[in-house]
Motif scaffolding. Structure first.
Motif, PDB file in Angstrom:
ATOM      1  N   ASN A 257      89.913  51.945 -74.578  1.00 51.48           N
ATOM      2  CA  ASN A 257      91.343  51.671 -74.481  1.00 51.48           C
ATOM      3  C   ASN A 257      91.827  51.699 -73.040  1.00 51.48           C
ATOM      4  O   ASN A 257      92.689  50.919 -72.637  1.00 51.48           O
ATOM      5  CB  ASN A 257      92.132  52.686 -75.314  1.00 51.48           C
ATOM      6  CG  ASN A 257      92.088  52.383 -76.806  1.00 51.48           C
ATOM      7  OD1 ASN A 257      92.826  51.537 -77.295  1.00 51.48           O
ATOM      8  ND2 ASN A 257      91.215  53.070 -77.526  1.00 51.48           N
ATOM      9  N   GLY A 258      91.255  52.605 -72.237  1.00 57.84           N
ATOM     10  CA  GLY A 258      91.675  52.720 -70.848  1.00 57.84           C
ATOM     11  C   GLY A 258      91.306  51.521 -69.997  1.00 57.84           C
ATOM     12  O   GLY A 258      91.975  51.228 -68.999  1.00 57.84           O
ATOM     13  N   THR A 259      90.223  50.838 -70.356  1.00 49.72           N
ATOM     14  CA  THR A 259      89.778  49.666 -69.587  1.00 49.72           C
ATOM     15  C   THR A 259      90.105  48.351 -70.290  1.00 49.72           C
ATOM     16  O   THR A 259      89.733  47.287 -69.802  1.00 49.72           O
ATOM     17  CB  THR A 259      88.256  49.730 -69.358  1.00 49.72           C
ATOM     18  OG1 THR A 259      87.590  49.836 -70.637  1.00 49.72           O
ATOM     19  CG2 THR A 259      87.881  50.929 -68.508  1.00 49.72           C
ATOM     20  N   LEU A 260      90.802  48.428 -71.429  1.00 51.99           N
ATOM     21  CA  LEU A 260      91.049  47.229 -72.225  1.00 51.99           C
ATOM     22  C   LEU A 260      91.873  46.196 -71.464  1.00 51.99           C
ATOM     23  O   LEU A 260      91.582  44.998 -71.505  1.00 51.99           O
ATOM     24  CB  LEU A 260      91.747  47.611 -73.531  1.00 51.99           C
ATOM     25  CG  LEU A 260      91.897  46.498 -74.571  1.00 51.99           C
ATOM     26  CD1 LEU A 260      90.536  45.948 -74.980  1.00 51.99           C
ATOM     27  CD2 LEU A 260      92.641  47.029 -75.810  1.00 51.99           C
ATOM     28  N   SER A 261      92.909  46.656 -70.769  1.00 50.06           N
ATOM     29  CA  SER A 261      93.762  45.731 -70.021  1.00 50.06           C
ATOM     30  C   SER A 261      92.953  45.014 -68.952  1.00 50.06           C
ATOM     31  O   SER A 261      93.041  43.785 -68.792  1.00 50.06           O
ATOM     32  CB  SER A 261      94.931  46.486 -69.388  1.00 50.06           C
ATOM     33  OG  SER A 261      95.764  45.612 -68.669  1.00 50.06           O
ATOM     34  N   ARG A 262      92.158  45.778 -68.208  1.00 49.54           N
ATOM     35  CA  ARG A 262      91.334  45.177 -67.149  1.00 49.54           C
ATOM     36  C   ARG A 262      90.337  44.192 -67.746  1.00 49.54           C
ATOM     37  O   ARG A 262      90.122  43.103 -67.200  1.00 49.54           O
ATOM     38  CB  ARG A 262      90.629  46.297 -66.386  1.00 49.54           C
ATOM     39  CG  ARG A 262      89.702  45.795 -65.276  1.00 49.54           C
ATOM     40  CD  ARG A 262      88.279  45.743 -65.752  1.00 49.54           C
ATOM     41  NE  ARG A 262      87.381  45.207 -64.727  1.00 49.54           N
ATOM     42  CZ  ARG A 262      86.248  44.593 -64.993  1.00 49.54           C
ATOM     43  NH1 ARG A 262      85.874  44.408 -66.237  1.00 49.54           N
ATOM     44  NH2 ARG A 262      85.481  44.154 -64.014  1.00 49.54           N
ATOM     45  N   THR A 263      89.720  44.547 -68.869  1.00 50.34           N
ATOM     46  CA  THR A 263      88.727  43.684 -69.491  1.00 50.34           C
ATOM     47  C   THR A 263      89.329  42.353 -69.913  1.00 50.34           C
ATOM     48  O   THR A 263      88.772  41.284 -69.646  1.00 50.34           O
ATOM     49  CB  THR A 263      88.107  44.394 -70.714  1.00 50.34           C
ATOM     50  OG1 THR A 263      87.460  45.601 -70.289  1.00 50.34           O
ATOM     51  CG2 THR A 263      87.096  43.503 -71.403  1.00 50.34           C
ATOM     52  N   ILE A 264      90.499  42.397 -70.563  1.00 55.39           N
ATOM     53  CA  ILE A 264      91.118  41.174 -71.063  1.00 55.39           C
ATOM     54  C   ILE A 264      91.593  40.290 -69.910  1.00 55.39           C
ATOM     55  O   ILE A 264      91.379  39.068 -69.906  1.00 55.39           O
ATOM     56  CB  ILE A 264      92.286  41.517 -72.006  1.00 55.39           C
ATOM     57  CG1 ILE A 264      91.749  42.217 -73.261  1.00 55.39           C
ATOM     58  CG2 ILE A 264      93.058  40.258 -72.388  1.00 55.39           C
ATOM     59  CD1 ILE A 264      92.828  42.669 -74.217  1.00 55.39           C
ATOM     60  N   ILE A 265      92.235  40.887 -68.914  1.00 55.19           N
ATOM     61  CA  ILE A 265      92.753  40.102 -67.789  1.00 55.19           C
ATOM     62  C   ILE A 265      91.606  39.443 -67.028  1.00 55.19           C
ATOM     63  O   ILE A 265      91.654  38.255 -66.684  1.00 55.19           O
ATOM     64  CB  ILE A 265      93.582  40.995 -66.851  1.00 55.19           C
ATOM     65  CG1 ILE A 265      94.879  41.428 -67.546  1.00 55.19           C
ATOM     66  CG2 ILE A 265      93.903  40.271 -65.558  1.00 55.19           C
ATOM     67  CD1 ILE A 265      95.696  42.420 -66.759  1.00 55.19           C
ATOM     68  N   THR A 266      90.532  40.208 -66.759  1.00 52.64           N
ATOM     69  CA  THR A 266      89.391  39.645 -66.042  1.00 52.64           C
ATOM     70  C   THR A 266      88.739  38.519 -66.833  1.00 52.64           C
ATOM     71  O   THR A 266      88.401  37.464 -66.279  1.00 52.64           O
ATOM     72  CB  THR A 266      88.362  40.745 -65.755  1.00 52.64           C
ATOM     73  OG1 THR A 266      88.972  41.797 -65.005  1.00 52.64           O
ATOM     74  CG2 THR A 266      87.180  40.196 -64.978  1.00 52.64           C
TER      75      THR A 266
END
Length: 335
Positions: A257-266
């Motif tokens: 969950n903590g890296t989800l935003s970074r994963t989706i944007i990248t």
């Protein structure tokens, strides 16, 4: 409103959170169905591994050697009749496929003995010969593109491509093993192999041309998959060290969950860049862009739904991050 002559107030951290794609407090339970994700991932890997040897690849001229000609007919031709004409002219096992419209045909064949004996000039004229053979009075064919690669060159390119793939795999294995503990390394390696197998299975299934550009795309998929997985695993290690007396499943869920935003944007940014290459990069780069687009989608999903479930399956815990205790049994026996 700020007073005259004073600086406006800097926005607080709370106001900046609106720019984050995924809210900070998101707590999706990705691992609740971890056995389902593992079963799906394993099933897709096995399906791809079985599909590749049985169906094979539509290898391009880069690997097989021979002549390839792109022809445009005045009217949609009958492919079976085209194959029969080529066989009657001495071309063994001709491959005839439509591409683009039903009037555009690509022909891929091994050179005839008389063409090989004729040297480079005969090879260069092969495209015109193919067009003459396949043309009829009421449906003429024109040559759009014609290329020839000698069988020795094709064999060398295939061997060099396999060597490059092998060196990349070995390099990643060494890097992951050195960077992470062995459970993390095993999970990352399985996830990367899953992504590569699915990309290869995709090309085997749909029969799209597999050339050196596609091979380069497959190698880049490995790099993307490793990078995405390592980001999540780094957060897992941080959580294990900062979250005390918390079950591993909660630690891993928090990392995803903590890296989800970074994963989706990248992933979205990378996918759009490659999609532009697919649309405007020309026919020669479409295969590479296709392999990368499939790899980005598969790699993003596997880093979320496969990597951490594999860690749980291997019973990862905080103890795996602690330095191993030295064996002091010999010292204890000393007087």
């Amino acid at each position: 409103m700020a007073a005259a002559g004073s600086w406006p107030a800097w926005p607080s951290d709370r106001s900046l959170r609106v720019f984050r794609l995924i809210p900070y407090q998101t707590n999706i339970d990705f691992l609740r169905l971890r056995w389902v994700w593992l079963a799906i991932g394993l099933g897709l890997m096995l399906a791809s591994a079985l599909l590749i040897p049985f169906k094979g690849f539509n290898f391009a001229l880069d690997f097989t050697g021979g002549t390839v000609a792109e022809l445009r007919f005045e009217q949609p031709p009958d492919l079976e009749q085209l194959r029969a004409r080529l066989t009657a002219e001495g071309f063994s096992s001709p491959v005839v496929q439509t591409f683009g419209s039903d009037r555009d045909v690509i022909v891929r064949l091994q050179p005839r003995p008389q063409d090989v004996e004729g040297g480079a000039e005969a090879m260069a004229a092969a495209g015109g010969i193919i067009a003459d053979v396949l043309s009829t009075p009421d449906n003429r064919a024109t040559v759009v593109r014609s290329d020839f690669v000698g069988p020795q060159v094709g064999r060398e390119l295939a061997e060099d491509g396999l060597l490059a793939l092998g060196f990349v795999v070995i390099g990643f294995l060494v890097y992951i093993t050195a960077r992470f503990e062995w459970k993390f390394a095993v999970a990352a390696i399985i996830t990367s192999l899953h992504d590569v197998l699915l990309v290869l299975g995709w090309f085997s299934l749909n029969g799209h041309e597999f050339d050196l550009y596609v091979l380069a795309g497959v190698l880049s998929v490995m790099g993307y998959s490793i990078n995405d997985t390592i980001v999540i695993f780094d957060r897992v290690r941080e959580n294990f060290r900062s979250m005390h007396k918390v079950e591993p499943v909660k630690v891993l869920n928090n990392a995803i969950n903590g890296t989800l935003s970074r994963t989706i944007i990248t992933s979205m940014a990378t996918f759009m860049s490659v999609f532009a290459l697919y649309l405007f990069g020309g026919a020669s780069l479409q295969g590479m862009a296709e392999s990368q687009m499939v790899g980005i989608v598969v790699g993003t999903l596997s880093s979320i739904f496969l990597a951490c479930p594999l860690l749980l399956w291997m019973n990862v815990s905080k103890q795996d991050l602690l330095p191993k205790a030295r064996d002091t049994s010999d010292l204890d026996r000393r007087p």
